[in-house]
Scaffold this motif. Structure first.
Motif, PDB file in Angstrom:
ATOM      1  N   ILE A 181       0.852  -1.193   0.000  1.00 58.23           N
ATOM      2  CA  ILE A 181       0.000   0.000   0.000  1.00 58.23           C
ATOM      3  C   ILE A 181       0.895   1.252   0.000  1.00 58.23           C
ATOM      4  O   ILE A 181       1.753   1.403   0.869  1.00 58.23           O
ATOM      5  CB  ILE A 181      -0.994  -0.055   1.180  1.00 58.23           C
ATOM      6  CG1 ILE A 181      -2.000   1.098   1.127  1.00 58.23           C
ATOM      7  CG2 ILE A 181      -0.277  -0.072   2.521  1.00 58.23           C
ATOM      8  CD1 ILE A 181      -3.198   0.892   2.043  1.00 58.23           C
ATOM      9  N   PRO A 182       0.729   2.130  -0.993  1.00 62.68           N
ATOM     10  CA  PRO A 182       1.654   3.266  -1.083  1.00 62.68           C
ATOM     11  C   PRO A 182       1.299   4.429  -0.160  1.00 62.68           C
ATOM     12  O   PRO A 182       2.039   5.404  -0.075  1.00 62.68           O
ATOM     13  CB  PRO A 182       1.544   3.692  -2.551  1.00 62.68           C
ATOM     14  CG  PRO A 182       0.224   3.195  -3.021  1.00 62.68           C
ATOM     15  CD  PRO A 182      -0.192   2.061  -2.136  1.00 62.68           C
ATOM     16  N   PHE A 183       0.151   4.327   0.520  1.00 64.97           N
ATOM     17  CA  PHE A 183      -0.235   5.415   1.441  1.00 64.97           C
ATOM     18  C   PHE A 183      -0.501   4.833   2.831  1.00 64.97           C
ATOM     19  O   PHE A 183      -1.484   5.167   3.498  1.00 64.97           O
ATOM     20  CB  PHE A 183      -1.467   6.167   0.903  1.00 64.97           C
ATOM     21  CG  PHE A 183      -2.568   5.271   0.401  1.00 64.97           C
ATOM     22  CD1 PHE A 183      -3.557   4.819   1.253  1.00 64.97           C
ATOM     23  CD2 PHE A 183      -2.610   4.870  -0.925  1.00 64.97           C
ATOM     24  CE1 PHE A 183      -4.568   3.983   0.807  1.00 64.97           C
ATOM     25  CE2 PHE A 183      -3.611   4.039  -1.400  1.00 64.97           C
ATOM     26  CZ  PHE A 183      -4.601   3.594  -0.521  1.00 64.97           C
ATOM     27  N   ALA A 184       0.438   3.957   3.260  1.00 67.14           N
ATOM     28  CA  ALA A 184       0.259   3.216   4.515  1.00 67.14           C
ATOM     29  C   ALA A 184       0.014   4.143   5.703  1.00 67.14           C
ATOM     30  O   ALA A 184      -0.919   3.942   6.485  1.00 67.14           O
ATOM     31  CB  ALA A 184       1.474   2.339   4.777  1.00 67.14           C
ATOM     32  N   GLU A 185       0.825   5.187   5.794  1.00 68.71           N
ATOM     33  CA  GLU A 185       0.738   6.057   6.965  1.00 68.71           C
ATOM     34  C   GLU A 185      -0.593   6.829   6.979  1.00 68.71           C
ATOM     35  O   GLU A 185      -1.239   6.953   8.017  1.00 68.71           O
ATOM     36  CB  GLU A 185       1.900   7.037   6.938  1.00 68.71           C
ATOM     37  CG  GLU A 185       2.438   7.387   8.296  1.00 68.71           C
ATOM     38  CD  GLU A 185       3.718   8.196   8.173  1.00 68.71           C
ATOM     39  OE1 GLU A 185       3.669   9.397   8.495  1.00 68.71           O
ATOM     40  OE2 GLU A 185       4.743   7.636   7.722  1.00 68.71           O
ATOM     41  N   ASP A 186      -0.986   7.321   5.813  1.00 69.38           N
ATOM     42  CA  ASP A 186      -2.247   8.061   5.740  1.00 69.38           C
ATOM     43  C   ASP A 186      -3.441   7.144   5.986  1.00 69.38           C
ATOM     44  O   ASP A 186      -4.461   7.571   6.531  1.00 69.38           O
ATOM     45  CB  ASP A 186      -2.385   8.742   4.376  1.00 69.38           C
ATOM     46  CG  ASP A 186      -1.471   9.962   4.275  1.00 69.38           C
ATOM     47  OD1 ASP A 186      -1.221  10.591   5.322  1.00 69.38           O
ATOM     48  OD2 ASP A 186      -1.016  10.269   3.167  1.00 69.38           O
ATOM     49  N   SER A 187      -3.306   5.890   5.575  1.00 71.33           N
ATOM     50  CA  SER A 187      -4.373   4.926   5.815  1.00 71.33           C
ATOM     51  C   SER A 187      -4.522   4.660   7.317  1.00 71.33           C
ATOM     52  O   SER A 187      -5.632   4.609   7.848  1.00 71.33           O
ATOM     53  CB  SER A 187      -4.045   3.629   5.064  1.00 71.33           C
ATOM     54  OG  SER A 187      -4.955   2.624   5.391  1.00 71.33           O
ATOM     55  N   ILE A 188      -3.386   4.539   8.004  1.00 69.46           N
ATOM     56  CA  ILE A 188      -3.429   4.356   9.460  1.00 69.46           C
ATOM     57  C   ILE A 188      -4.022   5.595  10.124  1.00 69.46           C
ATOM     58  O   ILE A 188      -4.741   5.503  11.116  1.00 69.46           O
ATOM     59  CB  ILE A 188      -2.017   4.037  10.012  1.00 69.46           C
ATOM     60  CG1 ILE A 188      -1.626   2.631   9.560  1.00 69.46           C
ATOM     61  CG2 ILE A 188      -1.963   4.139  11.523  1.00 69.46           C
ATOM     62  CD1 ILE A 188      -0.187   2.259   9.814  1.00 69.46           C
ATOM     63  N   GLY A 189      -3.740   6.759   9.538  1.00 70.18           N
ATOM     64  CA  GLY A 189      -4.324   7.998  10.059  1.00 70.18           C
ATOM     65  C   GLY A 189      -5.848   7.955  10.053  1.00 70.18           C
ATOM     66  O   GLY A 189      -6.490   8.389  11.011  1.00 70.18           O
ATOM     67  N   VAL A 190      -6.411   7.419   8.973  1.00 69.05           N
ATOM     68  CA  VAL A 190      -7.874   7.300   8.890  1.00 69.05           C
ATOM     69  C   VAL A 190      -8.374   6.340   9.970  1.00 69.05           C
ATOM     70  O   VAL A 190      -9.370   6.611  10.658  1.00 69.05           O
ATOM     71  CB  VAL A 190      -8.315   6.807   7.491  1.00 69.05           C
ATOM     72  CG1 VAL A 190      -9.800   6.488   7.460  1.00 69.05           C
ATOM     73  CG2 VAL A 190      -7.962   7.834   6.415  1.00 69.05           C
ATOM     74  N   LEU A 191      -7.638   5.237  10.143  1.00 67.45           N
ATOM     75  CA  LEU A 191      -8.012   4.258  11.165  1.00 67.45           C
ATOM     76  C   LEU A 191      -7.959   4.875  12.565  1.00 67.45           C
ATOM     77  O   LEU A 191      -8.880   4.712  13.378  1.00 67.45           O
ATOM     78  CB  LEU A 191      -7.069   3.047  11.068  1.00 67.45           C
ATOM     79  CG  LEU A 191      -7.232   1.951  12.114  1.00 67.45           C
ATOM     80  CD1 LEU A 191      -8.586   1.270  11.969  1.00 67.45           C
ATOM     81  CD2 LEU A 191      -6.117   0.918  11.996  1.00 67.45           C
ATOM     82  N   ASP A 192      -6.879   5.606  12.840  1.00 66.91           N
ATOM     83  CA  ASP A 192      -6.705   6.205  14.171  1.00 66.91           C
ATOM     84  C   ASP A 192      -7.768   7.262  14.466  1.00 66.91           C
ATOM     85  O   ASP A 192      -8.386   7.266  15.533  1.00 66.91           O
ATOM     86  CB  ASP A 192      -5.312   6.831  14.290  1.00 66.91           C
ATOM     87  CG  ASP A 192      -4.216   5.774  14.393  1.00 66.91           C
ATOM     88  OD1 ASP A 192      -4.546   4.606  14.663  1.00 66.91           O
ATOM     89  OD2 ASP A 192      -3.038   6.123  14.195  1.00 66.91           O
ATOM     90  N   LEU A 193      -7.969   8.174  13.503  1.00 67.27           N
ATOM     91  CA  LEU A 193      -8.941   9.258  13.724  1.00 67.27           C
ATOM     92  C   LEU A 193     -10.362   8.694  13.765  1.00 67.27           C
ATOM     93  O   LEU A 193     -11.170   9.068  14.623  1.00 67.27           O
ATOM     94  CB  LEU A 193      -8.818  10.321  12.628  1.00 67.27           C
ATOM     95  CG  LEU A 193      -7.540  11.165  12.676  1.00 67.27           C
ATOM     96  CD1 LEU A 193      -7.326  11.894  11.356  1.00 67.27           C
ATOM     97  CD2 LEU A 193      -7.618  12.156  13.838  1.00 67.27           C
TER      98      LEU A 193
END
Ligand SMILES: *[C@@H]1O[C@H](CO)[C@@H](O)[C@H](O)[C@H]1NC(C)=O
Length: 214
Positions: A181-193
């Motif tokens: 996944i090329p947007f791993a960090e941003d995807s985790i951001g969605v999960l966290d928020l």
């Protein structure tokens, strides 16, 4: 907490941060420990700390306490809250932060799909993610409307699909051989928020049910 106490806390925390960082530097490279340097990491940590100490009121810290990411929660909410603390308003801010983060991912996906150099093996997963994020944005907008009507219960039930859509997108990449996944960090951001929003609503719904029962 009064201004003076907050200031004192910030100074004490900063001093110990500074000392511990320098203790580490000393331990790692004794030859350089004499040279006074200001590490940008220390400056960043210090400005984050000051921002948190002065902006996150006790109400916000209390509000975020039950979430999985209380620091992220208070940091995203504090800059948008003025005046008396309103939990519905605070929840709205956290939802909007989740929406913003989802828009960021959506943009990334659109750019990647439009780019002819994007790995062919990633295109299937990117298309799945595109539709998942379309659904996420729609869900959050509906939840925000429900919140405007003070309807936390329905917003709560609606919002849970944000997390399942986010994970469907991640799974699409996990199941695509040869690509990550090329947007791993941003995807985790969605999960966290998004997880924070759910935990906040869970707390609100549970305490309301509780107050109806007693
Ligand atoms: C969401 O993004 C908009 C536009 O960039 C910005 O004005 C707003 O402050 C952001 N909201 C939150 C909660 O981060």
């Amino acid at each position: 907490m009064g201004f003076n106490k907050s200031l004192l806390l910030a100074i004490v925390s900063l001093s110990s941060l500074f000392l511990s960082t320098h203790a580490n530097i000393g331990a790692l490279s004794p030859s350089q420990s004499q040279i006074p340097t200001i590490d940008t990491n220390i400056l960043n940590l210090a400005s984050n700390l000051i921002r948190r100490t002065f902006k996150a009121s006790p109400e916000i810290l209390e509000f975020c306490k039950g979430t999985e990411n209380p620091t992220l929660c208070s940091e995203t909410i504090a800059p948008h809250i003025q005046g008396p603390f309103d939990p519905i308003k605070a929840l709205e801010v956290e939802m909007k932060a989740t929406l913003n983060q989802s828009l960021k991912v959506t943009e990334f996906i659109s750019d990647a799909l439009a780019n002819p150099n994007t790995d062919k093996r990633a295109r299937g997963a990117l298309s799945i993610c595109k539709s998942q994020y379309k659904s996420i944005k729609g869900t959050i907008k509906e939840a925000l409307e429900l919140l405007e009507q003070q309807n936390v219960v329905d917003a709560y039930y609606k919002f849970s699909s944000v997390l399942s859509d986010q994970s469907t997108c991640e799974d699409a990449f996990a199941e695509s051989p040869g690509v990550t996944i090329p947007f791993a960090e941003d995807s985790i951001g969605v999960l966290d928020l998004g997880g924070n929003c759910l935990a906040i609503m869970d707390g609100m719904v549970t305490s309301r049910v509780h107050s109806l029962l007693v």
